[in-house]
Design an enzyme around this catalytic site. Structure first.
Site, PDB file in Angstrom:
ATOM      1  N   VAL A 162       9.446   2.422   0.633  1.00  0.00           N
ATOM      2  CA  VAL A 162      10.026   2.623  -0.509  1.00  0.00           C
ATOM      3  C   VAL A 162       9.714   1.050  -1.549  1.00  0.00           C
ATOM      4  CG1 VAL A 162      11.556   4.319  -0.254  1.00  0.00           C
ATOM      5  CG2 VAL A 162      12.165   1.956   0.023  1.00  0.00           C
ATOM      6  N   LYS A 163       9.366  -0.010  -0.836  1.00  0.00           N
ATOM      7  CA  LYS A 163       9.188  -1.218  -1.552  1.00  0.00           C
ATOM      8  C   LYS A 163       7.926  -1.472  -2.440  1.00  0.00           C
ATOM      9  CE  LYS A 163      13.214  -2.636   0.483  1.00  0.00           C
ATOM     10  NZ  LYS A 163      13.683  -1.999   1.562  1.00  0.00           N
TER      11      LYS A 163
END
Ligand SMILES: Cc1ncc(COP(=O)(O)O)c(C=O)c1O
Length: 403
Positions: free
Chosen positions: A201-202
């Site tokens: 998700v980064k």
């Protein structure tokens, strides 16, 4: 499906039709053909791990964030552990951090046998409050771990000033903040050590992965040893020197990031600027829309900060709503908006309650923020239609629950 019509529809939670027909996640990775090719190339090469891609990724990363050294790890959590070790944290020591973070920030202190001491957050950015931090310093304090919550840099100038005065090490948890800037400087070269995560998700991903950046050669050397069992050379160095001899000089771990995923990281890093630009564009659209929706408080951006927008956490103006956060959360989920909550304050987790006796009420600003927070979808591959759906769903839900 994309729709901007908001009212007078019935909420999906009450049997109405949802704003979207499929769930929009709160975050997700983007992997393209060039990424896949780069990984395949390494799979066909001699070095799956401890090979040339590791150094290549680290050098590119250090250059990107403006730090002298970058040391890769198998996760952001491993990177935090290594930074806590390199800072010299040990049994009997304390390190000050924020309760409004992922548990890993505080856990790394415990891994070293030291005690995480929480200080409350400041109301606007909900980052570690320097004034509260000062009040928590004791003769046992050795480090401060500010967190760049949601990608908004912490009050680094004040934190560093406090640390310098008391001889403390600053480990910035920038797992949310790759690409953020503070006072015109890139996050990664400001604190003594800065920690990043490459979870999917980064801003960029290696599946699992992390990095510590630092301008201090001594920290960099300790970090490299710690991730490799505490051994003072790696397999490739020994092979190229034609040597078998090595020495284990400290108690480390196997926290290495393999070449297979370093190749992915190198490719992903090339798209960081584009990813950041898209996230910033989405944040601008969200903030403009949410300023007009009663019940929603958009995140604050301080003038000295250029956030990286890992998350877009709104706070609910509960006084203007007839529902609590849990109800609004469920209503948004029913509209197929993949909302999330960051974070349950660390001291309220059963492990911390049982071990340290926290009961709630200790950190009123963080706890009040927690009761209001909802993270809306934020990732670089979101389409304009996705953004419109989130805004439509938020206004639909807030309108129905308006007081
Ligand atoms: C603030 C913060 N610190 C640390 C971590 C741990 O990183 P990782 O998941 O790469 O171990 C995360 C992960 O999401 C995080 O959000």
């Amino acid at each position: 499906m994309s729709s901007t019509s908001v009212s007078p529809q019935a909420l999906a939670i009450n049997g109405g039709s949802p704003v979207r027909s499929t769930l929009l996640p709160y975050g997700r990775q983007s992997v393209d053909e060039a990424d896949i090719q780069a990984v395949v190339e390494v799979l066909r090469s001699d070095w799956l791990t401890t090979g040339p891609k590791v150094g290549e990724f680290e050098e590119a990363f250090a250059a990107r964030v403006g730090a002298a050294h970058a040391v890769s790890f198998s996760s952001g959590t491993a990177a935090l552990h290594a930074a806590a070790f390199a800072a010299g944290l040990k049994s009997g020591d304390e390190a000050i951090t924020t309760p409004l973070t992922f548990a890993a920030t505080a856990n790394c202190v415990l891994y070293q046998g030291a005690v995480p001491v929480f200080a409350d957050v400041i109301g606007d950015t909900i980052n570690l409050d320097p004034e509260q931090t000062k009040g928590k310093i004791s003769p046992r304090t050795r480090a401060i771990l500010p967190v760049d919550y949601a990608g908004h840099p912490g009050d680094l100038h004040s934190i560093l000033e406090i640390a310098r005065k008391h001889g403390l090490v600053v480990i910035e948890d920038a797992c949310h903040a790759l690409g953020a800037e503070y006072r015109g400087q890139r996050v990664g070269g400001i604190a003594d050590m800065t920690v990043f995560s490459f979870h999917p998700v980064k801003h960029i991903t290696t599946g699992e992965g992390g990095m510590v950046t630092t301008n201090h050669a001594q920290f960099a050397e300790t970090l490299r040893r710690f991730r490799n069992h505490g051994i003072s050379s790696d397999a490739r160095q020994r092979q190229s020197a034609g040597q078998w001899h090595y020495e284990m000089v400290l108690l480390g771990f196997n926290y290495r990031l393999p070449d297979i995923v370093c190749a992915l990281g190198i490719q992903q890093l090339k798209r960081l600027d584009a990813n950041l630009a898209r996230r910033r564009e989405i944040a601008v659209q969200y903030t403009a829309a949410f300023r007009e929706i009663p019940g929603v408080i958009p995140p604050t951006v301080r003038p000295e900060a250029n956030p990286a927008w890992h998350l877009y956490p709104i706070r609910l103006d509960l006084e203007k709503l007839s529902a609590d956060r849990a109800q609004i959360f469920r209503a948004l989920r029913a509209e197929n908006i993949g909302v999330n909550v960051h974070y349950i304050p660390v001291h309220l987790h059963p492990y911390y309650r049982d071990r340290f006796g926290y009961q709630g009420g200790e950190f009123p600003v963080a706890e009040d923020a927690y009761a209001r927070l909802i993270s809306l979808p934020m990732f670089h591959a979101m389409t304009d239609g996705d953004v419109r759906d989130v805004i439509a769903a938020a206004s639909k839900v807030c309108e129905v629950y308006a007081r």
